[in-house]
Design a protein around this motif. Structure first.
Motif, PDB file in Angstrom:
ATOM      1  N   TRP A   1      93.181  39.844  44.131  1.00 21.30           N
ATOM      2  CA  TRP A   1      93.877  38.870  43.291  1.00 21.30           C
ATOM      3  C   TRP A   1      93.240  37.496  43.381  1.00 21.30           C
ATOM      4  CZ3 TRP A   1      96.000  34.361  44.974  1.00 21.30           C
ATOM      5  CH2 TRP A   1      96.213  34.222  46.340  1.00 21.30           C
ATOM      6  N   TYR A   2      92.712  37.105  44.528  1.00 17.21           N
ATOM      7  CA  TYR A   2      92.140  35.766  44.683  1.00 17.21           C
ATOM      8  C   TYR A   2      90.879  35.601  43.847  1.00 17.21           C
ATOM      9  CZ  TYR A   2      91.151  31.343  46.941  1.00 17.21           C
ATOM     10  OH  TYR A   2      90.919  30.015  47.180  1.00 17.21           O
TER      11      TYR A   2
ATOM     12  N   GLU B   1      86.925  40.542  29.692  1.00 19.12           N
ATOM     13  CA  GLU B   1      85.670  40.990  30.292  1.00 19.12           C
ATOM     14  C   GLU B   1      85.050  39.900  31.157  1.00 19.12           C
ATOM     15  OE1 GLU B   1      83.971  43.876  30.468  1.00 19.12           O
ATOM     16  OE2 GLU B   1      85.814  44.721  29.657  1.00 19.12           O
ATOM     17  N   VAL B   2      85.126  38.657  30.709  1.00 16.60           N
ATOM     18  CA  VAL B   2      84.551  37.550  31.468  1.00 16.60           C
ATOM     19  C   VAL B   2      85.247  37.431  32.821  1.00 16.60           C
ATOM     20  CG1 VAL B   2      84.327  35.041  31.565  1.00 16.60           C
ATOM     21  CG2 VAL B   2      83.755  36.244  29.485  1.00 16.60           C
ATOM     22  N   VAL B   3      86.567  37.486  32.824  1.00 18.15           N
ATOM     23  CA  VAL B   3      87.316  37.344  34.071  1.00 18.15           C
ATOM     24  C   VAL B   3      86.989  38.491  35.028  1.00 18.15           C
ATOM     25  CG1 VAL B   3      89.627  37.377  35.075  1.00 18.15           C
ATOM     26  CG2 VAL B   3      89.169  35.964  33.083  1.00 18.15           C
ATOM     27  N   LYS B   4      86.907  39.712  34.506  1.00 16.87           N
ATOM     28  CA  LYS B   4      86.580  40.856  35.364  1.00 16.87           C
ATOM     29  C   LYS B   4      85.177  40.738  35.947  1.00 16.87           C
ATOM     30  CE  LYS B   4      89.554  44.089  32.945  1.00 16.87           C
ATOM     31  NZ  LYS B   4      89.582  45.230  32.023  1.00 16.87           N
ATOM     32  N   ARG B   5      84.217  40.347  35.118  1.00 11.08           N
ATOM     33  CA  ARG B   5      82.836  40.232  35.599  1.00 11.08           C
ATOM     34  C   ARG B   5      82.674  39.098  36.599  1.00 11.08           C
ATOM     35  NH1 ARG B   5      78.339  41.943  31.625  1.00 11.08           N
ATOM     36  NH2 ARG B   5      79.168  43.951  30.987  1.00 11.08           N
ATOM     37  N   ILE B   6      83.315  37.979  36.320  1.00  9.39           N
ATOM     38  CA  ILE B   6      83.200  36.838  37.228  1.00  9.39           C
ATOM     39  C   ILE B   6      83.875  37.167  38.558  1.00  9.39           C
ATOM     40  CG2 ILE B   6      83.884  34.448  37.604  1.00  9.39           C
ATOM     41  CD1 ILE B   6      83.487  34.028  34.592  1.00  9.39           C
ATOM     42  N   ALA B   7      85.038  37.821  38.508  1.00  9.05           N
ATOM     43  CA  ALA B   7      85.723  38.201  39.743  1.00  9.05           C
ATOM     44  C   ALA B   7      84.860  39.153  40.567  1.00  9.05           C
ATOM     45  CB  ALA B   7      87.067  38.844  39.421  1.00  9.05           C
TER      46      ALA B   7
ATOM     47  N   LEU C   1      99.887  35.687  52.735  1.00  5.75           N
ATOM     48  CA  LEU C   1     101.236  35.171  52.938  1.00  5.75           C
ATOM     49  C   LEU C   1     101.790  34.426  51.726  1.00  5.75           C
ATOM     50  CD1 LEU C   1     100.655  33.714  56.502  1.00  5.75           C
ATOM     51  CD2 LEU C   1     101.648  35.924  55.900  1.00  5.75           C
ATOM     52  N   VAL C   2     100.918  33.991  50.836  1.00  8.40           N
ATOM     53  CA  VAL C   2     101.332  33.131  49.732  1.00  8.40           C
ATOM     54  C   VAL C   2     102.021  33.930  48.639  1.00  8.40           C
ATOM     55  CG1 VAL C   2      99.165  33.281  48.444  1.00  8.40           C
ATOM     56  CG2 VAL C   2     100.530  31.240  48.260  1.00  8.40           C
ATOM     57  N   LYS C   3     103.018  33.320  48.023  1.00  2.00           N
ATOM     58  CA  LYS C   3     103.554  33.899  46.800  1.00  2.00           C
ATOM     59  C   LYS C   3     103.055  33.036  45.653  1.00  2.00           C
ATOM     60  CE  LYS C   3     108.100  31.932  46.431  1.00  2.00           C
ATOM     61  NZ  LYS C   3     109.464  32.233  46.196  1.00  2.00           N
ATOM     62  N   LEU C   4     102.829  33.627  44.516  1.00  2.00           N
ATOM     63  CA  LEU C   4     102.077  32.970  43.458  1.00  2.00           C
ATOM     64  C   LEU C   4     102.927  32.223  42.433  1.00  2.00           C
ATOM     65  CD1 LEU C   4      99.421  35.723  42.918  1.00  2.00           C
ATOM     66  CD2 LEU C   4      99.299  33.680  44.313  1.00  2.00           C
ATOM     67  N   GLY C   5     104.168  32.033  42.705  1.00  2.00           N
ATOM     68  CA  GLY C   5     105.030  31.270  41.812  1.00  2.00           C
ATOM     69  C   GLY C   5     106.463  31.352  42.274  1.00  2.00           C
ATOM     70  N   VAL C   6     107.322  30.530  41.667  1.00  2.00           N
ATOM     71  CA  VAL C   6     108.726  30.514  42.074  1.00  2.00           C
ATOM     72  C   VAL C   6     109.437  31.794  41.690  1.00  2.00           C
ATOM     73  CG1 VAL C   6     108.895  28.018  42.021  1.00  2.00           C
ATOM     74  CG2 VAL C   6     109.425  29.303  39.969  1.00  2.00           C
ATOM     75  N   THR C   7     108.888  32.545  40.757  1.00  2.00           N
ATOM     76  CA  THR C   7     109.539  33.778  40.314  1.00  2.00           C
ATOM     77  C   THR C   7     109.175  34.977  41.173  1.00  2.00           C
ATOM     78  OG1 THR C   7     107.741  34.329  38.809  1.00  2.00           O
ATOM     79  CG2 THR C   7     109.507  32.956  37.947  1.00  2.00           C
ATOM     80  N   LYS C   8     108.249  34.817  42.081  1.00  2.19           N
ATOM     81  CA  LYS C   8     107.786  35.937  42.904  1.00  2.19           C
ATOM     82  C   LYS C   8     108.480  35.925  44.262  1.00  2.19           C
ATOM     83  CE  LYS C   8     104.835  36.997  39.772  1.00  2.19           C
ATOM     84  NZ  LYS C   8     105.059  38.101  38.907  1.00  2.19           N
ATOM     85  N   ASP C   9     108.739  37.116  44.788  1.00  2.92           N
ATOM     86  CA  ASP C   9     109.365  37.233  46.088  1.00  2.92           C
ATOM     87  C   ASP C   9     108.374  37.587  47.187  1.00  2.92           C
ATOM     88  OD1 ASP C   9     111.900  36.708  45.087  1.00  2.92           O
ATOM     89  OD2 ASP C   9     112.238  38.809  44.572  1.00  2.92           O
ATOM     90  N   MET C  10     107.255  38.202  46.814  1.00  2.00           N
ATOM     91  CA  MET C  10     106.295  38.681  47.805  1.00  2.00           C
ATOM     92  C   MET C  10     104.871  38.265  47.423  1.00  2.00           C
ATOM     93  SD  MET C  10     107.842  42.485  48.321  1.00  2.00           S
ATOM     94  CE  MET C  10     106.614  42.926  49.508  1.00  2.00           C
ATOM     95  N   ALA C  11     103.964  38.499  48.344  1.00  2.00           N
ATOM     96  CA  ALA C  11     102.542  38.249  48.086  1.00  2.00           C
ATOM     97  C   ALA C  11     102.024  39.288  47.094  1.00  2.00           C
ATOM     98  CB  ALA C  11     101.760  38.332  49.388  1.00  2.00           C
ATOM     99  N   PRO C  12     100.907  39.016  46.406  1.00  2.00           N
ATOM    100  CA  PRO C  12     100.361  39.963  45.440  1.00  2.00           C
ATOM    101  C   PRO C  12      99.944  41.283  46.082  1.00  2.00           C
ATOM    102  CG  PRO C  12      99.090  37.929  45.466  1.00  2.00           C
ATOM    103  CD  PRO C  12     100.132  37.805  46.492  1.00  2.00           C
ATOM    104  N   VAL C  13     100.030  42.356  45.304  1.00  2.12           N
ATOM    105  CA  VAL C  13      99.695  43.690  45.784  1.00  2.12           C
ATOM    106  C   VAL C  13      98.194  43.953  45.666  1.00  2.12           C
ATOM    107  CG1 VAL C  13     100.124  46.147  45.437  1.00  2.12           C
ATOM    108  CG2 VAL C  13     101.973  44.518  45.149  1.00  2.12           C
ATOM    109  N   ASN C  14      97.570  43.470  44.602  1.00  6.96           N
ATOM    110  CA  ASN C  14      96.148  43.691  44.361  1.00  6.96           C
ATOM    111  C   ASN C  14      95.325  42.936  45.420  1.00  6.96           C
ATOM    112  OD1 ASN C  14      93.565  43.938  43.405  1.00  6.96           O
ATOM    113  ND2 ASN C  14      94.030  43.221  41.345  1.00  6.96           N
ATOM    114  N   PRO C  15      94.474  43.620  46.174  1.00  5.98           N
ATOM    115  CA  PRO C  15      93.691  42.936  47.203  1.00  5.98           C
ATOM    116  C   PRO C  15      92.649  41.970  46.625  1.00  5.98           C
ATOM    117  CG  PRO C  15      93.033  45.227  47.033  1.00  5.98           C
ATOM    118  CD  PRO C  15      94.221  45.056  46.137  1.00  5.98           C
TER     119      PRO C  15
END
Length: 113
Positions: free
Chosen positions: A49-50, A10-16, A33-47
């Protein structure tokens, strides 16, 4: 009341949501353009996410946001998410975290046992 005293989801959702509404956090140009880790191939889908990453804590959430690392014919292993992205998002302001946690604590009804 601090952030550690209330439900973290809840804290993370409210703060975001707060960070997005107030405009205190500016989404950088490279965020699409950024990928969020070495295991990811693409940028995040959720707008948003930041904003969610900005509301999270670095080390704990590097583990949470990490995922399995595909290594071809070798067995898969686990890799943490990028800490740089989380750290840059967290620089936006800590003052509001405790205020949001206090508001959340007041609105949450204690569970009966």
């Amino acid at each position: 009341t601090s952030v550690k005293d209330v439900d973290q989801d809840e804290v993370v959702k409210r703060i975001a949501h707060f960070l997005k509404q107030t405009g205190k956090v500016k989404v950088p140009e490279w965020s699409d353009l950024v990928k969020l880790g070495v295991t990811k191939d693409m940028a995040p889908v959720n707008p948003d996410w930041y904003y969610i990453r900005a509301a999270s804590r670095v080390n704990t959430f590097r583990n949470i946001y990490g995922s399995k690392l595909r290594r071809g014919v070798q067995p898969n292993s686990y890799a943490k998410a990028s800490g740089c992205v989380i750290r840059k998002a967290l620089k936006s302001g800590r003052k509001d975290l405790d205020r949001i946690a206090a508001d959340l604590r007041q609105t949450t009804v204690p569970a009966e046992f």
